[in-house]
Design an enzyme around this catalytic site. Structure first.
Site, short mmCIF file in Angstrom:
data_model
loop_
_atom_site.label_atom_id
_atom_site.label_comp_id
_atom_site.label_asym_id
_atom_site.label_seq_id
_atom_site.Cartn_x
_atom_site.Cartn_y
_atom_site.Cartn_z
N LYS A 150 0.81 -1.21 0.00
CA LYS A 150 0.00 0.00 0.00
C LYS A 150 0.85 1.27 0.00
O LYS A 150 0.33 2.36 -0.24
CB LYS A 150 -0.96 -0.01 1.19
N SER A 178 -3.36 -12.61 4.55
CA SER A 178 -3.57 -11.96 3.26
C SER A 178 -2.49 -12.31 2.24
O SER A 178 -2.79 -12.56 1.07
CB SER A 178 -3.64 -10.43 3.45
#
Length: 276
Positions: free
Chosen positions: A77, A249
Site C-alpha cells: 500500500k 492476506s
C-alpha cells in the site's frame, strides 16, 4: 484483499525513479552523486523477488513472490499511497502546505498515505471505524495524521460517508478515493470464499481485518476485466515449506498465484504474488 500479477506487470512503472512524477529537488549545498535518495518516498518500489520452490507442484508457470514487506512502511500500500498522491499533484488537484488529504481507510493504505503526506508536507485526515486497533491508530498519529473514528457498526460505509462530509465542508480538502481512483494499481483481485463480494456474493464475517473493506472496489473491478477473479480457501502450509513468515492476506495471494500458474495457458510464464 490481496492481489497477484502475471508476466512481470505493474511493478517497474510504480517505482518513483521511473514514474513521470517529478520529485521535489533538494534545496541547499550540492550533494555528491551516491545511491542516497532525497526523501523516503524514493525508496518505494524495486522490492526483491524470490522463487517459490516447494509448493508449486502441478504448476505450468513459475511463481515468484514480490517482497513488499521491504517497502518503507512494510506494505504494498506504500505504492498505492504514492501513486494516488503523485497523480493528484500532476493533475494540479493538490498542493503541499495547502491541500488537506482526506481518506476513509481501515488498513495499510492509511499508513502509506500517512508517511507520504508527512514527507511531502500535507495535512492528512483519516476516517475509520472505531474498532480499528489501538496499535494502528498510534502508528498513524505518529506520522501526524488526524483520525476521525466512526461507528464500528457502520463499518467502512460509515467511514466513507464521514470522509465525504469532511471534504464537502473543507475548502482545500481532497479525497484520493482508493476504492475508485484510476491511479490505483491494476491487478487481479483475490477474495475469500466466505466473503466473495467481487464474484457477486455477500460480505462474510471471517474475522480477518482485511475483509472489512471487501464490499466495494469499483476501480479494481474495472481493471480486472481481462483477468479472472480468484476465490480461495485459506491455508498456510507453504510457510513451513518455504521458510517465509507471512500472514493470512499474503498467503491468500500465494494460494491464488498457485491456482493461476496451474492453468495451461501460463506454461513457461511467470506469476508474481506479493508478500508483506
Amino acid at each position: 484483499m490481496q492481489f497477484i500479477w502475471g508476466l512481470k506487470t505493474v511493478f517497474s512503472h510504480l517505482h518513483p525513479h521511473h514514474h513521470h512524477y517529478h520529485h521535489h529537488h533538494h534545496k541547499g549545498p550540492k550533494r555528491p552523486e551516491t545511491d542516497i535518495v532525497d526523501d523516503v518516498t524514493q525508496l518505494i518500489g524495486r522490492t526483491p523477488l524470490v522463487y517459490l520452490n516447494k509448493v508449486v507442484e502441478g504448476c505450468a508457470g513459475t511463481i515468484v513472490c514480490k517482497l513488499e514487506s521491504m517497502e518503507p512502511c512494510g506494505s504494498i500500500k506504500d505504492r498505492v499511497g504514492y501513486s494516488m498522491i503523485a497523480d493528484a499533484e500532476e493533475k494540479g488537484l493538490i498542493k503541499p502546505g495547502k491541500s488537506v488529504l482526506v481518506e476513509p481507510t481501515s488498513g495499510n493504505t492509511g499508513i502509506g498515505l500517512a508517511f507520504i503526506a508527512a514527507a511531502r508536507g500535507y495535512k492528512l485526515v483519516l476516517t475509520m471505524p472505531a474498532s480499528m486497533s489501538l496499535e494502528r491508530r498510534v502508528l498513524l498519529k505518529a506520522f501526524g495524521a488526524e483520525l476521525v473514528l466512526t461507528d464500528p457498526d457502520e463499518g467502512m460505509r460509515g467511514a466513507i460517508i464521514k470522509a465525504k462530509e469532511i471534504v464537502s465542508n473543507s475548502k482545500h480538502a481532497f479525497m484520493p478515493q482508493q476504492f475508485e481512483n484510476e491511479a490505483n494499481t491494476k491487478m487481479i483481485a483475490v477474495e475469500p470464499e466466505e466473503s466473495n463480494v467481487l464474484s457477486g456474493g455477500y460480505p462474510g464475517q471471517s474475522g480477518r481485518a482485511s475483509s472489512q473493506a471487501f464490499w466495494m472496489k469499483p476501480c479494481w473491478m474495472r481493471s480486472s476485466r481481462s483477468a479472472a477473479m480468484t476465490r480461495f480457501k485459506w491455508h498456510a502450509s507453504w510457510r513451513s515449506k518455504e521458510g517465509m513468515l507471512v500472514g493470512i492476506s499474503s498467503g491468500a495471494a500465494v494460494v491464488a498465484a498457485i491456482q493461476v500458474a496451474k492453468r495451461p495457458e501460463y506454461a513457461g510464464k511467470m506469476v508474481v504474488g506479493h508478500y508483506s
